[in-house]
Design a protein around this motif. Structure first.
Motif, PDB file in Angstrom:
ATOM      1  N   GLY A   1      60.484  21.805  61.823  1.00  0.00           N
ATOM      2  CA  GLY A   1      61.115  21.104  60.724  1.00  0.00           C
ATOM      3  C   GLY A   1      61.428  22.079  59.593  1.00  0.00           C
ATOM      4  O   GLY A   1      61.117  23.260  59.666  1.00  0.00           O
ATOM      5  N   PRO A   2      62.064  21.586  58.516  1.00  0.00           N
ATOM      6  CA  PRO A   2      62.448  22.460  57.419  1.00  0.00           C
ATOM      7  C   PRO A   2      61.250  23.165  56.800  1.00  0.00           C
ATOM      8  O   PRO A   2      60.168  22.597  56.713  1.00  0.00           O
ATOM      9  N   GLU A   3      61.446  24.428  56.353  1.00  0.00           N
ATOM     10  CA  GLU A   3      60.369  25.138  55.700  1.00  0.00           C
ATOM     11  C   GLU A   3      59.916  24.399  54.448  1.00  0.00           C
ATOM     12  O   GLU A   3      58.747  24.394  54.094  1.00  0.00           O
ATOM     13  N   ILE A   4      60.859  23.788  53.750  1.00  0.00           N
ATOM     14  CA  ILE A   4      60.557  23.011  52.552  1.00  0.00           C
ATOM     15  C   ILE A   4      61.063  21.596  52.784  1.00  0.00           C
ATOM     16  O   ILE A   4      62.265  21.367  52.792  1.00  0.00           O
ATOM     17  N   PRO A   5      60.167  20.617  53.003  1.00  0.00           N
ATOM     18  CA  PRO A   5      60.614  19.255  53.294  1.00  0.00           C
ATOM     19  C   PRO A   5      61.460  18.669  52.165  1.00  0.00           C
ATOM     20  O   PRO A   5      61.201  18.903  50.994  1.00  0.00           O
ATOM     21  N   GLY A   6      62.483  17.892  52.506  1.00  0.00           N
ATOM     22  CA  GLY A   6      63.356  17.276  51.525  1.00  0.00           C
ATOM     23  C   GLY A   6      64.820  17.445  51.908  1.00  0.00           C
ATOM     24  O   GLY A   6      65.142  17.975  52.959  1.00  0.00           O
ATOM     25  N   ARG A   7      65.729  16.997  51.024  1.00  0.00           N
ATOM     26  CA  ARG A   7      67.163  17.074  51.310  1.00  0.00           C
ATOM     27  C   ARG A   7      67.711  18.446  50.974  1.00  0.00           C
ATOM     28  O   ARG A   7      67.432  19.006  49.919  1.00  0.00           O
ATOM     29  N   HIS A   8      68.519  18.988  51.880  1.00  0.00           N
ATOM     30  CA  HIS A   8      69.185  20.264  51.654  1.00  0.00           C
ATOM     31  C   HIS A   8      70.634  20.042  51.230  1.00  0.00           C
ATOM     32  O   HIS A   8      71.311  19.141  51.720  1.00  0.00           O
ATOM     33  N   GLU A   9      71.097  20.870  50.339  1.00  0.00           N
ATOM     34  CA  GLU A   9      72.512  20.960  50.005  1.00  0.00           C
ATOM     35  C   GLU A   9      72.962  22.363  50.382  1.00  0.00           C
ATOM     36  O   GLU A   9      72.381  23.350  49.923  1.00  0.00           O
TER      37      GLU A   9
ATOM     38  N   ARG B   1      71.105  27.576  50.417  1.00  0.00           N
ATOM     39  CA  ARG B   1      70.870  26.134  50.404  1.00  0.00           C
ATOM     40  C   ARG B   1      69.960  25.773  49.232  1.00  0.00           C
ATOM     41  O   ARG B   1      69.104  26.553  48.833  1.00  0.00           O
ATOM     42  N   ARG B   2      70.179  24.577  48.705  1.00  0.00           N
ATOM     43  CA  ARG B   2      69.363  24.076  47.612  1.00  0.00           C
ATOM     44  C   ARG B   2      68.602  22.841  48.090  1.00  0.00           C
ATOM     45  O   ARG B   2      69.149  21.997  48.789  1.00  0.00           O
TER      46      ARG B   2
ATOM     47  N   LEU C   1      68.974  22.730  59.475  1.00  0.00           N
ATOM     48  CA  LEU C   1      68.655  23.867  60.336  1.00  0.00           C
ATOM     49  C   LEU C   1      67.348  24.544  59.934  1.00  0.00           C
ATOM     50  O   LEU C   1      67.110  24.817  58.755  1.00  0.00           O
ATOM     51  N   THR C   2      66.493  24.821  60.916  1.00  0.00           N
ATOM     52  CA  THR C   2      65.327  25.679  60.758  1.00  0.00           C
ATOM     53  C   THR C   2      65.565  26.891  61.650  1.00  0.00           C
ATOM     54  O   THR C   2      65.658  26.758  62.870  1.00  0.00           O
ATOM     55  N   VAL C   3      65.667  28.067  61.061  1.00  0.00           N
ATOM     56  CA  VAL C   3      66.141  29.235  61.789  1.00  0.00           C
ATOM     57  C   VAL C   3      65.215  29.619  62.935  1.00  0.00           C
ATOM     58  O   VAL C   3      65.666  29.895  64.051  1.00  0.00           O
ATOM     59  N   ILE C   4      63.904  29.650  62.695  1.00  0.00           N
ATOM     60  CA  ILE C   4      62.977  30.051  63.755  1.00  0.00           C
ATOM     61  C   ILE C   4      63.067  29.084  64.933  1.00  0.00           C
ATOM     62  O   ILE C   4      63.081  29.508  66.102  1.00  0.00           O
ATOM     63  N   SER C   5      63.143  27.795  64.659  1.00  0.00           N
ATOM     64  CA  SER C   5      63.294  26.809  65.738  1.00  0.00           C
ATOM     65  C   SER C   5      64.606  27.026  66.482  1.00  0.00           C
ATOM     66  O   SER C   5      64.674  26.887  67.707  1.00  0.00           O
TER      67      SER C   5
ATOM     68  N   LEU D   1      65.534  27.075  46.020  1.00  0.00           N
ATOM     69  CA  LEU D   1      66.725  27.710  46.578  1.00  0.00           C
ATOM     70  C   LEU D   1      66.314  28.501  47.809  1.00  0.00           C
ATOM     71  O   LEU D   1      65.239  29.119  47.821  1.00  0.00           O
ATOM     72  N   GLU D   2      67.151  28.479  48.829  1.00  0.00           N
ATOM     73  CA  GLU D   2      66.889  29.235  50.048  1.00  0.00           C
ATOM     74  C   GLU D   2      68.060  30.169  50.319  1.00  0.00           C
ATOM     75  O   GLU D   2      69.211  29.746  50.334  1.00  0.00           O
ATOM     76  N   TYR D   3      67.752  31.431  50.529  1.00  0.00           N
ATOM     77  CA  TYR D   3      68.738  32.434  50.921  1.00  0.00           C
ATOM     78  C   TYR D   3      68.357  32.939  52.302  1.00  0.00           C
ATOM     79  O   TYR D   3      67.232  33.414  52.500  1.00  0.00           O
ATOM     80  N   THR D   4      69.283  32.853  53.262  1.00  0.00           N
ATOM     81  CA  THR D   4      68.993  33.261  54.635  1.00  0.00           C
ATOM     82  C   THR D   4      70.074  34.189  55.155  1.00  0.00           C
ATOM     83  O   THR D   4      71.268  33.915  54.993  1.00  0.00           O
ATOM     84  N   THR D   5      69.637  35.271  55.778  1.00  0.00           N
ATOM     85  CA  THR D   5      70.562  36.243  56.363  1.00  0.00           C
ATOM     86  C   THR D   5      70.186  36.469  57.822  1.00  0.00           C
ATOM     87  O   THR D   5      69.029  36.775  58.122  1.00  0.00           O
ATOM     88  N   VAL D   6      71.169  36.303  58.727  1.00  0.00           N
ATOM     89  CA  VAL D   6      70.960  36.487  60.163  1.00  0.00           C
ATOM     90  C   VAL D   6      72.105  37.334  60.706  1.00  0.00           C
ATOM     91  O   VAL D   6      73.272  37.021  60.462  1.00  0.00           O
ATOM     92  N   PRO D   7      71.816  38.426  61.435  1.00  0.00           N
ATOM     93  CA  PRO D   7      72.897  39.227  62.020  1.00  0.00           C
ATOM     94  C   PRO D   7      73.828  38.369  62.883  1.00  0.00           C
ATOM     95  O   PRO D   7      73.351  37.582  63.715  1.00  0.00           O
ATOM     96  N   PHE D   8      75.130  38.517  62.669  1.00  0.00           N
ATOM     97  CA  PHE D   8      76.098  37.713  63.396  1.00  0.00           C
ATOM     98  C   PHE D   8      75.973  37.903  64.901  1.00  0.00           C
ATOM     99  O   PHE D   8      76.053  36.944  65.666  1.00  0.00           O
TER     100      PHE D   8
END
Length: 237
Positions: free
Chosen positions: A87-95, A125-126, A158-162, A137-144
């Motif tokens: 599930g989300p790292e921080i529970p709640g609604r994401h924007e 994402r907020r 989205l949860t990146v590790i999952s 605030l969430e900042y995520t970087t993943v190699p394309f």
């Protein structure tokens, strides 16, 4: 696309707690009572109560039941930094504020492990609570090259590790950093805070089995809304 049933039920109870309709100490329905009320299965009822507890909104006591927690959200730091969390790292609604493929040199915060010309997915994402107060605030970087279709996913949930596990990406190691930082003007505006306010920043770096970087993530927590603690058993095993 409508939200999953468990999420709609959880959001309903979260809103009632956040609004003060259910004050601290109020007992919530049992899993059996939720199943009867909503016509849902046991797993769905369990997930609703489990995620309310993860969000620090309720406290679950064996044999006693589930009760609304104090107004300040309490977060077990050991759970909070657990990379195996579902599930989300921080529970709640994401924007989703930003989602694009850009050169690594343009991302925030910087990722020294990547060449500046490397194309990456960059997500901003907020997170909001039920009263639409910004939580983080969430900042995520993943190699394309590692996840070329990432932006086709439901980025609000989205949860990146999952996602990596579902795509059989061979992630091996995750390291967490916790440090205080001062909010710059842009982040302060998004969190509805004054610039220069000290906040807690969580940073996570995840590596592949071959040692290459799989993900760089940073989370800025709005001050005054969460209380972190560590609880460990002192009983002899």
């Amino acid at each position: 696309m409508s939200a999953p049933l468990y999420l709609r039920i959880r959001s309903e109870w979260e809103a009632r707690i956040r609004s003060g309709e259910l004050p601290p100490g109020t007992r919530l329905p049992t899993e059996a009572e939720l199943r009867e009320q909503y016509g849902i299965g046991r797993a769905t009822a369990q997930r609703v109560l489990h995620e309310l507890a993860q969000a620090g909104l309720v406290e679950r006591h064996r044999r006693r039941g589930t009760f609304v927690a104090d107004s300040v959200r309490k977060e077990n730091l050991l759970r909070f930094v657990n990379p195996r969390l579902t599930g989300p790292e921080i529970p709640g609604r994401h924007e989703v504020r930003h989602a694009a493929v850009v050169p690594a040199a343009q991302v925030t915060p910087p990722v020294p492990a990547l060449d500046g010309e490397t194309p990456v997915h960059h997500l901003v994402r907020r997170k909001f609570d039920a009263e639409e107060t910004p939580l983080a605030l969430e900042y995520t970087t993943v190699p394309f090259a590692l996840a070329p279709r990432l932006l086709e996913e439901d980025l609000a949930h989205l949860t990146v590790i999952s996602y990596f596990r579902a795509q059989q990406v061979p992630v091996a190691t995750s390291r967490m950093y916790l440090d205080p930082v001062l909010l710059d003007a842009g982040d302060a505006e998004l969190l509805d805070c004054e610039p220069g306010v000290p906040v807690l920043r969580q940073r996570r770096l995840t590596w592949l089995e071959n040692g290459e970087l799989a993900e760089s993530a940073a989370y800025l927590m709005r001050p005054g809304l969460m209380e972190f603690y560590i609880e460990q058993s002192l009983r002899d095993e």
